[in-house]
Design a protein around this motif. Sequence first.
Motif, PDB file in Angstrom:
ATOM      1  N   LEU A   1     -11.123   0.360 -12.661  1.00  0.00           N
ATOM      2  CA  LEU A   1     -11.866  -0.841 -13.249  1.00  0.00           C
ATOM      3  C   LEU A   1     -12.125  -0.529 -14.774  1.00  0.00           C
ATOM      4  N   HIS A   2     -12.620   0.742 -15.011  1.00  0.00           N
ATOM      5  CA  HIS A   2     -12.784   1.251 -16.346  1.00  0.00           C
ATOM      6  C   HIS A   2     -11.563   1.103 -17.172  1.00  0.00           C
ATOM      7  N   VAL A   3     -10.310   1.641 -16.566  1.00  0.00           N
ATOM      8  CA  VAL A   3      -9.059   1.492 -17.331  1.00  0.00           C
ATOM      9  C   VAL A   3      -8.661   0.085 -17.570  1.00  0.00           C
ATOM     10  N   VAL A   4      -8.804  -0.922 -16.556  1.00  0.00           N
ATOM     11  CA  VAL A   4      -8.546  -2.284 -17.031  1.00  0.00           C
ATOM     12  C   VAL A   4      -9.437  -2.843 -18.176  1.00  0.00           C
TER      13      VAL A   4
ATOM     14  N   ASP B   1       0.679  -0.968   0.040  1.00  0.00           N
ATOM     15  CA  ASP B   1      -0.014  -0.120   0.036  1.00  0.00           C
ATOM     16  C   ASP B   1       0.824   1.227  -0.054  1.00  0.00           C
ATOM     17  N   ALA B   2       2.006   1.107  -0.378  1.00  0.00           N
ATOM     18  CA  ALA B   2       2.767   2.242  -0.456  1.00  0.00           C
ATOM     19  C   ALA B   2       2.095   3.144  -1.376  1.00  0.00           C
ATOM     20  N   ARG B   3       2.407   4.670  -1.069  1.00  0.00           N
ATOM     21  CA  ARG B   3       1.865   5.642  -1.985  1.00  0.00           C
ATOM     22  C   ARG B   3       3.092   6.520  -2.107  1.00  0.00           C
ATOM     23  N   CYS B   4       3.399   6.698  -3.480  1.00  0.00           N
ATOM     24  CA  CYS B   4       4.735   7.480  -3.781  1.00  0.00           C
ATOM     25  C   CYS B   4       4.343   8.204  -5.127  1.00  0.00           C
ATOM     26  N   GLN B   5       5.079   9.161  -5.636  1.00  0.00           N
ATOM     27  CA  GLN B   5       5.283   9.615  -6.856  1.00  0.00           C
ATOM     28  C   GLN B   5       5.521   8.655  -7.954  1.00  0.00           C
ATOM     29  N   PRO B   6       4.461   8.358  -8.767  1.00  0.00           N
ATOM     30  CA  PRO B   6       4.717   7.389  -9.929  1.00  0.00           C
ATOM     31  C   PRO B   6       5.644   7.701 -10.898  1.00  0.00           C
TER      32      PRO B   6
ATOM     33  N   PRO C   1       1.610   0.911  -6.413  1.00  0.00           N
ATOM     34  CA  PRO C   1       2.142  -0.016  -7.481  1.00  0.00           C
ATOM     35  C   PRO C   1       0.870  -0.637  -8.003  1.00  0.00           C
ATOM     36  N   LEU C   2      -0.147  -0.854  -7.467  1.00  0.00           N
ATOM     37  CA  LEU C   2      -1.324  -1.614  -8.039  1.00  0.00           C
ATOM     38  C   LEU C   2      -1.824  -0.918  -9.101  1.00  0.00           C
ATOM     39  N   CYS C   3      -1.979   0.519  -9.173  1.00  0.00           N
ATOM     40  CA  CYS C   3      -2.225   1.288 -10.355  1.00  0.00           C
ATOM     41  C   CYS C   3      -1.208   1.219 -11.400  1.00  0.00           C
ATOM     42  N   TRP C   4       0.064   1.214 -10.728  1.00  0.00           N
ATOM     43  CA  TRP C   4       1.073   0.994 -11.977  1.00  0.00           C
ATOM     44  C   TRP C   4       0.921  -0.219 -12.911  1.00  0.00           C
ATOM     45  N   CYS C   5       0.516  -1.292 -12.130  1.00  0.00           N
ATOM     46  CA  CYS C   5       0.519  -2.452 -12.811  1.00  0.00           C
ATOM     47  C   CYS C   5      -0.684  -2.386 -13.906  1.00  0.00           C
ATOM     48  N   LEU C   6      -1.835  -1.869 -13.488  1.00  0.00           N
ATOM     49  CA  LEU C   6      -3.035  -1.669 -14.186  1.00  0.00           C
ATOM     50  C   LEU C   6      -3.211  -0.580 -15.177  1.00  0.00           C
ATOM     51  N   THR C   7      -2.234   0.411 -15.168  1.00  0.00           N
ATOM     52  CA  THR C   7      -1.998   1.520 -15.963  1.00  0.00           C
ATOM     53  C   THR C   7      -1.174   1.798 -17.032  1.00  0.00           C
ATOM     54  N   ALA C   8      -0.336   0.280 -16.837  1.00  0.00           N
ATOM     55  CA  ALA C   8       0.951   0.249 -17.611  1.00  0.00           C
ATOM     56  C   ALA C   8       0.664   0.557 -19.160  1.00  0.00           C
ATOM     57  N   HIS C   9       1.046   1.428 -19.777  1.00  0.00           N
ATOM     58  CA  HIS C   9       1.049   1.841 -21.138  1.00  0.00           C
ATOM     59  C   HIS C   9       1.951   1.349 -21.882  1.00  0.00           C
ATOM     60  N   PRO C  10       1.652   0.720 -23.311  1.00  0.00           N
ATOM     61  CA  PRO C  10       2.616  -0.007 -24.205  1.00  0.00           C
ATOM     62  C   PRO C  10       3.814   0.835 -24.278  1.00  0.00           C
ATOM     63  N   CYS C  11       3.690   2.327 -24.628  1.00  0.00           N
ATOM     64  CA  CYS C  11       4.974   2.895 -24.925  1.00  0.00           C
ATOM     65  C   CYS C  11       5.789   3.073 -23.852  1.00  0.00           C
ATOM     66  N   GLN C  12       5.400   2.905 -22.334  1.00  0.00           N
ATOM     67  CA  GLN C  12       6.277   3.227 -21.398  1.00  0.00           C
ATOM     68  C   GLN C  12       6.791   1.569 -20.673  1.00  0.00           C
ATOM     69  N   LEU C  13       5.872   0.952 -20.595  1.00  0.00           N
ATOM     70  CA  LEU C  13       6.277  -0.652 -20.019  1.00  0.00           C
ATOM     71  C   LEU C  13       5.883  -1.845 -20.830  1.00  0.00           C
ATOM     72  N   GLY C  14       5.516  -1.613 -22.083  1.00  0.00           N
ATOM     73  CA  GLY C  14       4.981  -2.773 -22.705  1.00  0.00           C
ATOM     74  C   GLY C  14       3.986  -3.449 -22.139  1.00  0.00           C
ATOM     75  N   GLY C  15       2.836  -2.598 -21.576  1.00  0.00           N
ATOM     76  CA  GLY C  15       1.739  -3.249 -21.091  1.00  0.00           C
ATOM     77  C   GLY C  15       0.397  -2.470 -21.121  1.00  0.00           C
TER      78      GLY C  15
ATOM     79  N   LEU D   1      -9.231  -0.415  -2.425  1.00  0.00           N
ATOM     80  CA  LEU D   1      -9.940   0.727  -2.495  1.00  0.00           C
ATOM     81  C   LEU D   1      -9.104   2.008  -2.331  1.00  0.00           C
ATOM     82  N   LEU D   2      -8.038   1.840  -1.765  1.00  0.00           N
ATOM     83  CA  LEU D   2      -7.206   2.878  -1.694  1.00  0.00           C
ATOM     84  C   LEU D   2      -6.594   3.162  -3.121  1.00  0.00           C
ATOM     85  N   SER D   3      -6.014   2.081  -3.919  1.00  0.00           N
ATOM     86  CA  SER D   3      -5.562   2.275  -5.363  1.00  0.00           C
ATOM     87  C   SER D   3      -6.916   2.870  -6.150  1.00  0.00           C
TER      88      SER D   3
END
Length: 117
Positions: free
Chosen positions: A77-80, A1-6, A15-29, A49-51
């Motif tokens: 959830l819409h992003v996913v 649940d660490a919160r920090c500058q992305p 980190p959960l947000c980062w997994c789910l919003t990884a964009h192909p041009c940044q992290l191939g996801g 819920l925090l994420s």
Amino acid sequence: DARCQPYYESRGPTPLCWCLTAHPCQLGGPTDAHYELATSLIEQGCDVLLSHRGYLRMGRSYPQDDDCPWPYPEPLLHVVKRRALHQADQTPEVHGRFMAFFREKLEAAGLELDSDG
């Protein structure tokens, strides 16, 4: 649940947000591996819920793009859900399984979701 500058401004504060919003041009996801990591984070007790709320709060700090075809700020959830339409490096079964799992966890955390999420 660490919160920090992305690593990239619009990816969300956890980190959960980062997994789910990884964009192909940044992290191939996001790829199947991103969803597997997100599942692992949640299974280890990550606060979904925090994420979710952190991502919405982050989205409110950016100006609305008039050309954006979806609601903004957009729920995590819409992003996913939307990512499945544009990403070839994910298996529909893995994505579908994660969508159901993530939705279940958000609802269990007390978030009321409509049929669209």
